[in-house]
Scaffold this motif. Structure first.
Motif, PDB file in Angstrom:
ATOM      1  N   GLU A 252       0.834  -1.208   0.000  1.00 51.56           N
ATOM      2  CA  GLU A 252       0.000   0.000   0.000  1.00 51.56           C
ATOM      3  C   GLU A 252       0.863   1.250   0.000  1.00 51.56           C
ATOM      4  OE1 GLU A 252      -3.423   2.163  -0.218  1.00 51.56           O
ATOM      5  OE2 GLU A 252      -3.183  -0.024  -0.333  1.00 51.56           O
ATOM      6  N   PHE A 253       1.904   1.257   0.829  1.00 50.64           N
ATOM      7  CA  PHE A 253       2.802   2.415   0.885  1.00 50.64           C
ATOM      8  C   PHE A 253       3.556   2.593  -0.439  1.00 50.64           C
ATOM      9  CE2 PHE A 253       6.970   4.309   1.974  1.00 50.64           C
ATOM     10  CZ  PHE A 253       6.514   5.562   2.387  1.00 50.64           C
ATOM     11  N   SER A 259       2.098   6.810  -6.772  1.00 50.20           N
ATOM     12  CA  SER A 259       1.064   7.780  -7.147  1.00 50.20           C
ATOM     13  C   SER A 259       1.562   9.195  -6.933  1.00 50.20           C
ATOM     14  CB  SER A 259      -0.214   7.534  -6.329  1.00 50.20           C
ATOM     15  OG  SER A 259      -0.761   6.274  -6.625  1.00 50.20           O
ATOM     16  N   MET A 260       2.295   9.418  -5.833  1.00 47.20           N
ATOM     17  CA  MET A 260       2.826  10.763  -5.580  1.00 47.20           C
ATOM     18  C   MET A 260       3.817  11.173  -6.679  1.00 47.20           C
ATOM     19  SD  MET A 260       1.338  11.996  -2.917  1.00 47.20           S
ATOM     20  CE  MET A 260      -0.102  11.076  -3.541  1.00 47.20           C
ATOM     21  N   ASP A 261       4.610  10.240  -7.103  1.00 47.10           N
ATOM     22  CA  ASP A 261       5.557  10.531  -8.202  1.00 47.10           C
ATOM     23  C   ASP A 261       4.798  10.861  -9.477  1.00 47.10           C
ATOM     24  OD1 ASP A 261       7.758  10.129  -6.587  1.00 47.10           O
ATOM     25  OD2 ASP A 261       8.061   8.022  -7.179  1.00 47.10           O
ATOM     26  N   PHE A 283      -6.967   9.292  -9.686  1.00 46.79           N
ATOM     27  CA  PHE A 283      -7.323  10.197  -8.592  1.00 46.79           C
ATOM     28  C   PHE A 283      -7.745   9.448  -7.333  1.00 46.79           C
ATOM     29  CE2 PHE A 283      -8.299  12.673 -12.455  1.00 46.79           C
ATOM     30  CZ  PHE A 283      -7.375  13.704 -12.280  1.00 46.79           C
ATOM     31  N   ASN A 284      -7.459   8.185  -7.206  1.00 47.82           N
ATOM     32  CA  ASN A 284      -7.913   7.398  -6.056  1.00 47.82           C
ATOM     33  C   ASN A 284      -7.456   8.012  -4.741  1.00 47.82           C
ATOM     34  OD1 ASN A 284      -9.297   5.578  -7.625  1.00 47.82           O
ATOM     35  ND2 ASN A 284      -7.636   4.048  -7.660  1.00 47.82           N
ATOM     36  N   GLY A 291      -6.914   8.812   3.007  1.00 48.95           N
ATOM     37  CA  GLY A 291      -5.556   8.706   2.448  1.00 48.95           C
ATOM     38  C   GLY A 291      -5.318   7.354   1.857  1.00 48.95           C
ATOM     39  N   LYS A 292      -6.329   6.516   1.767  1.00 49.77           N
ATOM     40  CA  LYS A 292      -6.215   5.206   1.164  1.00 49.77           C
ATOM     41  C   LYS A 292      -7.092   5.137  -0.054  1.00 49.77           C
ATOM     42  CE  LYS A 292      -5.238   2.840   5.494  1.00 49.77           C
ATOM     43  NZ  LYS A 292      -5.649   1.711   6.407  1.00 49.77           N
ATOM     44  N   LYS A 293      -6.877   4.072  -0.905  1.00 47.90           N
ATOM     45  CA  LYS A 293      -7.702   3.896  -2.081  1.00 47.90           C
ATOM     46  C   LYS A 293      -9.125   3.669  -1.706  1.00 47.90           C
ATOM     47  CE  LYS A 293      -4.026   2.023  -4.991  1.00 47.90           C
ATOM     48  NZ  LYS A 293      -3.581   0.880  -5.798  1.00 47.90           N
TER      49      LYS A 293
END
Length: 293
Positions: A252-253, A259-261, A283-284, A291-293
């Motif tokens: 998950e991390f 996603s941040m990248d 955009f999940n 802060g999770k999907k």
């Protein structure tokens, strides 16, 4: 009677005055009587030294001769070497009268006549010495020997003039103008040819050096590029390894970081436009409250 005594006295005074002559320092005198040189009882010419002397008035004529050292320094002469090369030689002669009787009888006491005869004899000696040597021998160190030999030859023949040659010196040796110009032109051509050869060799060496430097630079750049690729490959491998380890420990991390990248790359430029559906997976994490999907 008084007038006669006065006349006689004047005549005696004139005769007495005419019977005295003075020889100055640095000179010698010879007396000529009736066209002949006055000699002593031994038949030798009488040479009068400096001082006061007597002679027969009216009949004797005094010839004064210079006893000092003279210098014969005239125009340069042309001499020929053993190589048949012409040289212009400027020389001078130091001389003095040694035998005044012989000097007077051979030259009449005329200095110009004496120097003319002396010059011929000295030139004969110099011509003989120059004619037995090459130009290289003359200018490279045999000049002193040449002058000594020339003086010996001239001294032997100058004795008949009553002259002693003290020294013969060569002041300057030059080539004739036409030969000098030819030599200078040849030297100039040789130097120009040598300069062209040196420039050509320098240009060739310069091309070789530049080619070697260019080859070294190319090799260095290739090595640098290879090393850079190798380092980038190692870095990518290390990054992939880190990502793989992260994913195996916390998927998950790992997904969050990826996603941040992606967001950072997508929103880097304010002028970019992204067209996506609102419920797109991209955009999940943005739509998630936790802060999770």
């Amino acid at each position: 009677m008084k007038n006669l005594l006065a006349i006689v006295l004047i005549v005696l005074l004139a005769i007495g005055y005419g019977s005295i002559f003075v020889v100055k320092e640095g000179t010698r005198s010879i007396v000529v009587r009736f066209g002949k040189v006055v000699q002593d009882d031994d038949g030798k010419t009488m040479v009068y030294t400096p001082g006061l002397h007597l002679k027969l008035a009216v009949f004797d004529k005094v010839k004064t001769l210079d006893a000092r050292i003279q210098t014969l320094d005239e125009q340069p002469d042309r001499f020929v070497t053993i190589e048949k090369e012409d040289l212009i030689v400027d020389s001078y002669v130091k001389w003095k009268v040694q035998d005044f009787e012989r000097y007077y009888l051979s030259t009449g006491g005329d200095r110009f006549q004496a120097e003319s005869l002396l010059k011929q004899k000295v030139n004969n000696g110099l011509r003989s010495e120059f004619g037995s040597r090459t130009i290289k021998q003359i200018v490279s160190g045999e000049r002193s020997e040449l002058m000594d030999e020339a003086m010996k030859q001239a001294s032997g023949s100058s004795d008949e003039l009553g002259i002693q040659i003290i020294d013969v010196r060569v002041k300057q040796i030059n080539l004739p103008t036409e030969i000098s110009d030819s030599i200078f032109n040849r030297m100039r051509s040789e130097r120009a040819a040598a300069a062209r050869e040196y420039r050509s060799e320098g240009k060739e060496q310069g091309e070789i050096i530049r080619a070697n430097i260019d080859a070294k630079v190319t090799i260095m750049l290739a090595d640098a590029e290879r090393n850079a690729r190798q380092l980038r490959g190692e870095g990518d491998a290390q990054s992939a390894k880190i990502y793989a380890e992260t994913f195996s420990k916390d998927p998950e991390f790992y997904s969050f970081l990826r996603s941040m990248d992606a967001y950072r790359s997508a929103f880097n430029s304010k002028q970019d436009v992204i067209v996506l559906e609102p419920d797109s997976e991209f955009f999940n994490y943005l739509n998630s409250q936790s802060g999770k999907k």
